[in-house]
Design a protein around this motif. Structure first.
Motif, PDB file in Angstrom:
ATOM      1  N   PHE A  22       1.298  -1.158   0.041  1.00 54.04           N
ATOM      2  CA  PHE A  22      -0.056  -0.171   0.340  1.00 54.04           C
ATOM      3  C   PHE A  22       1.155   1.077   0.031  1.00 54.04           C
ATOM      4  O   PHE A  22       2.069   1.314   0.839  1.00 54.04           O
ATOM      5  CB  PHE A  22      -1.351  -0.289   1.216  1.00 54.04           C
ATOM      6  N   SER A  23       0.138   2.060  -1.069  1.00 55.62           N
ATOM      7  CA  SER A  23       1.547   3.265  -1.192  1.00 55.62           C
ATOM      8  C   SER A  23       0.070   4.459  -0.181  1.00 55.62           C
ATOM      9  O   SER A  23       0.551   5.635  -0.984  1.00 55.62           O
ATOM     10  CB  SER A  23       1.539   3.633  -2.252  1.00 55.62           C
ATOM     11  N   PHE A  24      -0.786   4.619   0.645  1.00 58.80           N
ATOM     12  CA  PHE A  24      -1.127   5.411   0.836  1.00 58.80           C
ATOM     13  C   PHE A  24      -1.650   5.020   2.556  1.00 58.80           C
ATOM     14  O   PHE A  24      -1.686   3.983   2.920  1.00 58.80           O
ATOM     15  CB  PHE A  24      -2.506   5.287   0.328  1.00 58.80           C
ATOM     16  N   TYR A  33     -11.377   5.571  -0.290  1.00 64.84           N
ATOM     17  CA  TYR A  33     -10.657   4.992  -1.363  1.00 64.84           C
ATOM     18  C   TYR A  33      -9.654   3.779  -0.338  1.00 64.84           C
ATOM     19  O   TYR A  33     -10.059   3.136  -0.997  1.00 64.84           O
ATOM     20  CB  TYR A  33      -9.251   5.793  -1.734  1.00 64.84           C
ATOM     21  N   TRP A  34      -9.532   4.715   0.945  1.00 63.00           N
ATOM     22  CA  TRP A  34      -9.130   3.630   1.902  1.00 63.00           C
ATOM     23  C   TRP A  34      -9.940   2.175   2.649  1.00 63.00           C
ATOM     24  O   TRP A  34      -8.553   1.092   1.858  1.00 63.00           O
ATOM     25  CB  TRP A  34      -8.284   4.303   2.870  1.00 63.00           C
ATOM     26  N   ARG A  35     -10.820   1.756   2.447  1.00 64.83           N
ATOM     27  CA  ARG A  35     -12.111   1.077   2.611  1.00 64.83           C
ATOM     28  C   ARG A  35     -12.004   1.155   1.623  1.00 64.83           C
ATOM     29  O   ARG A  35     -11.561  -1.406   1.865  1.00 64.83           O
ATOM     30  CB  ARG A  35     -12.726   1.659   2.996  1.00 64.83           C
ATOM     31  N   LYS A  36     -12.081   0.903   0.596  1.00 60.41           N
ATOM     32  CA  LYS A  36     -12.315   0.165  -1.022  1.00 60.41           C
ATOM     33  C   LYS A  36     -11.256  -0.965  -0.626  1.00 60.41           C
ATOM     34  O   LYS A  36     -10.933  -2.040  -1.323  1.00 60.41           O
ATOM     35  CB  LYS A  36     -12.169   1.099  -1.938  1.00 60.41           C
ATOM     36  N   LEU A  95      -1.861  -4.743  10.402  1.00 59.56           N
ATOM     37  CA  LEU A  95      -1.621  -4.668   8.704  1.00 59.56           C
ATOM     38  C   LEU A  95      -2.779  -3.011   8.651  1.00 59.56           C
ATOM     39  O   LEU A  95      -2.514  -1.831   7.512  1.00 59.56           O
ATOM     40  CB  LEU A  95      -2.618  -6.127   7.538  1.00 59.56           C
ATOM     41  N   ILE A  96      -3.432  -2.691   9.121  1.00 61.69           N
ATOM     42  CA  ILE A  96      -4.426  -2.230   8.960  1.00 61.69           C
ATOM     43  C   ILE A  96      -3.544  -0.992   9.979  1.00 61.69           C
ATOM     44  O   ILE A  96      -3.640   0.288   9.542  1.00 61.69           O
ATOM     45  CB  ILE A  96      -5.783  -1.985   9.953  1.00 61.69           C
ATOM     46  N   TYR A 101      -2.908   7.041   9.229  1.00 60.25           N
ATOM     47  CA  TYR A 101      -1.546   8.454  10.510  1.00 60.25           C
ATOM     48  C   TYR A 101      -2.167   8.187  11.564  1.00 60.25           C
ATOM     49  O   TYR A 101      -3.445   7.544  11.661  1.00 60.25           O
ATOM     50  CB  TYR A 101      -2.344   9.883   9.065  1.00 60.25           C
ATOM     51  N   GLU A 102      -1.191   9.006  12.192  1.00 59.37           N
ATOM     52  CA  GLU A 102      -1.151   9.168  13.678  1.00 59.37           C
ATOM     53  C   GLU A 102      -2.304   9.813  13.484  1.00 59.37           C
ATOM     54  O   GLU A 102      -2.852   9.601  14.664  1.00 59.37           O
ATOM     55  CB  GLU A 102      -0.080   9.884  14.851  1.00 59.37           C
ATOM     56  N   SER A 103      -2.902  10.577  13.096  1.00 59.67           N
ATOM     57  CA  SER A 103      -4.778  11.403  13.121  1.00 59.67           C
ATOM     58  C   SER A 103      -5.260  10.240  13.323  1.00 59.67           C
ATOM     59  O   SER A 103      -6.620  10.456  13.698  1.00 59.67           O
ATOM     60  CB  SER A 103      -4.101  12.538  12.378  1.00 59.67           C
TER      61      SER A 103
END
Length: 157
Positions: A22-24, A33-36, A95-96, A101-103
């Motif tokens: 993953f590059s995001f 997008y992340w969920r998909k 994995l998740i 991001y920390e936020s």
């Protein structure tokens, strides 16, 4: 009662770092997008059942079996699925977590991958009160930078 054994990760799967695929990262603006991407990945690797709670946490011990004349006082037995479930769920958690991001991590609640998935869904899904609160708070804290044009500021907001 006979329980089917949960399949364990292979040694290669445990050693591989899925997050490198993953590059995001999850941000307040890219949840869909992340969920998909995560959902598709978990489905492809037959892991989404943990997230959907279709494979709920395995109990550490199996219930007592019926007493027989050979064993008049049966003891609970260790559940062979327990350690497999714990390590598999921890693998999914990592994995998740590796895509947050920390936020986004501050919204994580619970101890299982299902709990984490649910808490992120509540925090970032389009139609949740928690998401609405998060967006309103971010909007109120958004300030125009000194060298920023009004159009750039509005786009960022």
């Amino acid at each position: 009662m006979i329980m089917a054994l949960i399949s364990s990760f292979t040694t290669d799967e445990k050693k591989s770092n899925y997050s490198q695929k993953f590059s995001f990262y999850l941000t307040p603006t890219n949840y869909g997008y992340w969920r998909k991407m995560i959902h598709s990945f978990l489905l492809e690797h037959k892991l989404f059942d943990y997230m959907a709670d279709t494979i709920p946490g395995a109990p550490k011990q199996l219930p007592h079996v019926v007493a027989t004349t050979a064993d008049p006082k049966p003891e609970p037995r260790d559940n062979p699925n327990y350690s497999i479930w714990i390590t598999s769920d921890a693998h999914i958690l990592m994995l998740i977590i590796s895509t947050l991001y920390e936020s986004a991590f501050r919204h994580v609640q619970g101890d299982t991958s299902y709990d984490m998935w649910s808490s992120l869904e509540c925090a970032f899904a389009l139609h949740s009160y928690s998401r609405e609160y998060t967006l309103k708070t971010q909007l109120l804290r958004t300030k125009m930078k000194g060298d920023e044009t009004p159009n750039a500021y509005l786009n960022r907001a």
